[in-house]
Design a protein around this motif. Sequence first.
Motif, PDB file in Angstrom:
ATOM      1  N   GLU A 145      -7.210   7.449   6.335  1.00  0.00           N
ATOM      2  CA  GLU A 145      -7.762   8.673   5.740  1.00  0.00           C
ATOM      3  C   GLU A 145      -6.752   9.453   4.892  1.00  0.00           C
ATOM      4  O   GLU A 145      -7.129  10.121   3.950  1.00  0.00           O
ATOM      5  CB  GLU A 145      -8.316   9.593   6.834  1.00  0.00           C
ATOM      6  CG  GLU A 145      -9.608   9.105   7.440  1.00  0.00           C
ATOM      7  CD  GLU A 145     -10.770   9.086   6.450  1.00  0.00           C
ATOM      8  OE1 GLU A 145     -10.831   9.929   5.551  1.00  0.00           O
ATOM      9  OE2 GLU A 145     -11.616   8.198   6.592  1.00  0.00           O
ATOM     10  N   TYR A 146      -5.477   9.382   5.227  1.00  0.00           N
ATOM     11  CA  TYR A 146      -4.478  10.179   4.520  1.00  0.00           C
ATOM     12  C   TYR A 146      -4.020   9.546   3.203  1.00  0.00           C
ATOM     13  O   TYR A 146      -3.217  10.115   2.486  1.00  0.00           O
ATOM     14  CB  TYR A 146      -3.263  10.447   5.424  1.00  0.00           C
ATOM     15  CG  TYR A 146      -2.564   9.193   5.900  1.00  0.00           C
ATOM     16  CD1 TYR A 146      -1.566   8.595   5.129  1.00  0.00           C
ATOM     17  CD2 TYR A 146      -2.900   8.614   7.111  1.00  0.00           C
ATOM     18  CE1 TYR A 146      -0.935   7.450   5.561  1.00  0.00           C
ATOM     19  CE2 TYR A 146      -2.258   7.463   7.550  1.00  0.00           C
ATOM     20  CZ  TYR A 146      -1.281   6.892   6.773  1.00  0.00           C
ATOM     21  OH  TYR A 146      -0.656   5.751   7.206  1.00  0.00           O
ATOM     22  N   VAL A 147      -4.532   8.375   2.859  1.00  0.00           N
ATOM     23  CA  VAL A 147      -4.099   7.664   1.658  1.00  0.00           C
ATOM     24  C   VAL A 147      -5.185   7.741   0.583  1.00  0.00           C
ATOM     25  O   VAL A 147      -6.369   7.650   0.882  1.00  0.00           O
ATOM     26  CB  VAL A 147      -3.792   6.186   1.997  1.00  0.00           C
ATOM     27  CG1 VAL A 147      -3.293   5.442   0.776  1.00  0.00           C
ATOM     28  CG2 VAL A 147      -2.778   6.089   3.122  1.00  0.00           C
ATOM     29  N   PHE A 148      -4.793   7.908  -0.646  1.00  0.00           N
ATOM     30  CA  PHE A 148      -5.682   7.863  -1.811  1.00  0.00           C
ATOM     31  C   PHE A 148      -6.802   8.903  -1.780  1.00  0.00           C
ATOM     32  O   PHE A 148      -7.848   8.705  -2.367  1.00  0.00           O
ATOM     33  CB  PHE A 148      -6.313   6.479  -1.989  1.00  0.00           C
ATOM     34  CG  PHE A 148      -5.342   5.336  -1.915  1.00  0.00           C
ATOM     35  CD1 PHE A 148      -4.211   5.319  -2.700  1.00  0.00           C
ATOM     36  CD2 PHE A 148      -5.559   4.283  -1.062  1.00  0.00           C
ATOM     37  CE1 PHE A 148      -3.306   4.268  -2.635  1.00  0.00           C
ATOM     38  CE2 PHE A 148      -4.665   3.226  -0.983  1.00  0.00           C
ATOM     39  CZ  PHE A 148      -3.544   3.226  -1.778  1.00  0.00           C
ATOM     40  N   GLY A 149      -6.639   9.966  -1.035  1.00  0.00           N
ATOM     41  CA  GLY A 149      -7.672  10.992  -0.984  1.00  0.00           C
ATOM     42  C   GLY A 149      -8.755  10.723   0.044  1.00  0.00           C
ATOM     43  O   GLY A 149      -9.789  11.381   0.046  1.00  0.00           O
ATOM     44  N   GLY A 150      -8.551   9.760   0.916  1.00  0.00           N
ATOM     45  CA  GLY A 150      -9.497   9.475   1.988  1.00  0.00           C
ATOM     46  C   GLY A 150     -10.353   8.256   1.703  1.00  0.00           C
ATOM     47  O   GLY A 150     -10.478   7.799   0.570  1.00  0.00           O
ATOM     48  N   GLN A 151     -10.955   7.732   2.764  1.00  0.00           N
ATOM     49  CA  GLN A 151     -11.753   6.520   2.647  1.00  0.00           C
ATOM     50  C   GLN A 151     -13.003   6.717   1.805  1.00  0.00           C
ATOM     51  O   GLN A 151     -13.432   5.793   1.118  1.00  0.00           O
ATOM     52  CB  GLN A 151     -12.117   5.994   4.029  1.00  0.00           C
ATOM     53  CG  GLN A 151     -10.928   5.435   4.776  1.00  0.00           C
ATOM     54  CD  GLN A 151     -11.300   4.880   6.139  1.00  0.00           C
ATOM     55  OE1 GLN A 151     -12.356   5.173   6.683  1.00  0.00           O
ATOM     56  NE2 GLN A 151     -10.409   4.078   6.693  1.00  0.00           N
ATOM     57  N   ARG A 166     -13.726   4.314  -1.238  1.00  0.00           N
ATOM     58  CA  ARG A 166     -14.964   3.528  -1.266  1.00  0.00           C
ATOM     59  C   ARG A 166     -15.750   3.813  -2.544  1.00  0.00           C
ATOM     60  O   ARG A 166     -16.254   2.883  -3.183  1.00  0.00           O
ATOM     61  CB  ARG A 166     -15.818   3.823  -0.039  1.00  0.00           C
ATOM     62  CG  ARG A 166     -17.094   3.013  -0.042  1.00  0.00           C
ATOM     63  CD  ARG A 166     -17.936   3.232   1.188  1.00  0.00           C
ATOM     64  NE  ARG A 166     -19.180   2.502   1.062  1.00  0.00           N
ATOM     65  CZ  ARG A 166     -19.757   1.844   2.034  1.00  0.00           C
ATOM     66  NH1 ARG A 166     -19.216   1.816   3.240  1.00  0.00           N
ATOM     67  NH2 ARG A 166     -20.898   1.211   1.835  1.00  0.00           N
ATOM     68  N   ALA A 167     -15.857   5.068  -2.928  1.00  0.00           N
ATOM     69  CA  ALA A 167     -16.599   5.417  -4.146  1.00  0.00           C
ATOM     70  C   ALA A 167     -15.986   4.752  -5.371  1.00  0.00           C
ATOM     71  O   ALA A 167     -16.707   4.248  -6.244  1.00  0.00           O
ATOM     72  CB  ALA A 167     -16.642   6.933  -4.320  1.00  0.00           C
ATOM     73  N   MET A 168     -14.665   4.733  -5.438  1.00  0.00           N
ATOM     74  CA  MET A 168     -13.989   4.097  -6.572  1.00  0.00           C
ATOM     75  C   MET A 168     -14.255   2.597  -6.593  1.00  0.00           C
ATOM     76  O   MET A 168     -14.535   2.016  -7.643  1.00  0.00           O
ATOM     77  CB  MET A 168     -12.489   4.390  -6.521  1.00  0.00           C
ATOM     78  CG  MET A 168     -12.162   5.857  -6.729  1.00  0.00           C
ATOM     79  SD  MET A 168     -10.426   6.229  -6.451  1.00  0.00           S
ATOM     80  CE  MET A 168      -9.736   5.622  -7.993  1.00  0.00           C
ATOM     81  N   LEU A 169     -14.202   1.966  -5.430  1.00  0.00           N
ATOM     82  CA  LEU A 169     -14.441   0.531  -5.343  1.00  0.00           C
ATOM     83  C   LEU A 169     -15.901   0.191  -5.650  1.00  0.00           C
ATOM     84  O   LEU A 169     -16.187  -0.770  -6.359  1.00  0.00           O
ATOM     85  CB  LEU A 169     -14.035   0.002  -3.968  1.00  0.00           C
ATOM     86  CG  LEU A 169     -12.524   0.004  -3.699  1.00  0.00           C
ATOM     87  CD1 LEU A 169     -12.247  -0.231  -2.222  1.00  0.00           C
ATOM     88  CD2 LEU A 169     -11.814  -1.011  -4.561  1.00  0.00           C
ATOM     89  N   CYS A 229      -4.256   1.727  -7.233  1.00  0.00           N
ATOM     90  CA  CYS A 229      -3.849   1.794  -5.831  1.00  0.00           C
ATOM     91  C   CYS A 229      -5.036   1.720  -4.877  1.00  0.00           C
ATOM     92  O   CYS A 229      -4.908   1.225  -3.766  1.00  0.00           O
ATOM     93  CB  CYS A 229      -3.080   3.081  -5.567  1.00  0.00           C
ATOM     94  SG  CYS A 229      -1.556   3.219  -6.508  1.00  0.00           S
ATOM     95  N   HIS A 230      -6.179   2.194  -5.309  1.00  0.00           N
ATOM     96  CA  HIS A 230      -7.357   2.191  -4.442  1.00  0.00           C
ATOM     97  C   HIS A 230      -7.827   0.780  -4.113  1.00  0.00           C
ATOM     98  O   HIS A 230      -8.617   0.575  -3.206  1.00  0.00           O
ATOM     99  CB  HIS A 230      -8.495   2.969  -5.110  1.00  0.00           C
ATOM    100  CG  HIS A 230      -8.990   2.337  -6.369  1.00  0.00           C
ATOM    101  ND1 HIS A 230      -8.281   2.443  -7.564  1.00  0.00           N
ATOM    102  CD2 HIS A 230     -10.069   1.584  -6.629  1.00  0.00           C
ATOM    103  CE1 HIS A 230      -8.945   1.769  -8.500  1.00  0.00           C
ATOM    104  NE2 HIS A 230     -10.034   1.245  -7.960  1.00  0.00           N
ATOM    105  N   GLY A 281       0.814  -1.215   0.000  1.00  0.00           N
ATOM    106  CA  GLY A 281       0.000   0.000   0.000  1.00  0.00           C
ATOM    107  C   GLY A 281       0.843   1.257   0.000  1.00  0.00           C
ATOM    108  O   GLY A 281       0.561   2.211  -0.722  1.00  0.00           O
ATOM    109  N   TYR A 282       1.895   1.267   0.800  1.00  0.00           N
ATOM    110  CA  TYR A 282       2.780   2.425   0.853  1.00  0.00           C
ATOM    111  C   TYR A 282       3.461   2.648  -0.493  1.00  0.00           C
ATOM    112  O   TYR A 282       3.477   3.757  -1.015  1.00  0.00           O
ATOM    113  CB  TYR A 282       3.836   2.247   1.946  1.00  0.00           C
ATOM    114  CG  TYR A 282       4.791   3.406   2.022  1.00  0.00           C
ATOM    115  CD1 TYR A 282       4.423   4.584   2.664  1.00  0.00           C
ATOM    116  CD2 TYR A 282       6.047   3.338   1.440  1.00  0.00           C
ATOM    117  CE1 TYR A 282       5.293   5.662   2.719  1.00  0.00           C
ATOM    118  CE2 TYR A 282       6.925   4.412   1.494  1.00  0.00           C
ATOM    119  CZ  TYR A 282       6.534   5.572   2.135  1.00  0.00           C
ATOM    120  OH  TYR A 282       7.396   6.638   2.171  1.00  0.00           O
TER     121      TYR A 282
END
Length: 73
Positions: free
Chosen positions: A31-37, A41-44, A18-19, A4-5
């Motif tokens: 929260e600090y990764v990929f623009g937040g949860q 979640r929206a992408m997934l 990456c999401h 993930g890092y």
Amino acid sequence: MEVGYAMSRAPASHSLPCHRVINRTGTLAPEYVFGGQEKQRAMLEGEGIAFLSDGRIDMSRHLWGEPEQLGLF
């Protein structure tokens, strides 16, 4: 954690998914990764991923292989 890092540090021009990096329990990235949860979640969800009522991914529906073989359930 290392995957993930590394993926979060990859240049956006590589267009890596990456999401899709989550932990074995289906918990989203911090929260600090990929623009937040919410963004992750929206992408997934846009890819058809189902979530449980507690916000985790429904791993029983989205695993590669049998849960028992992977030692998750």
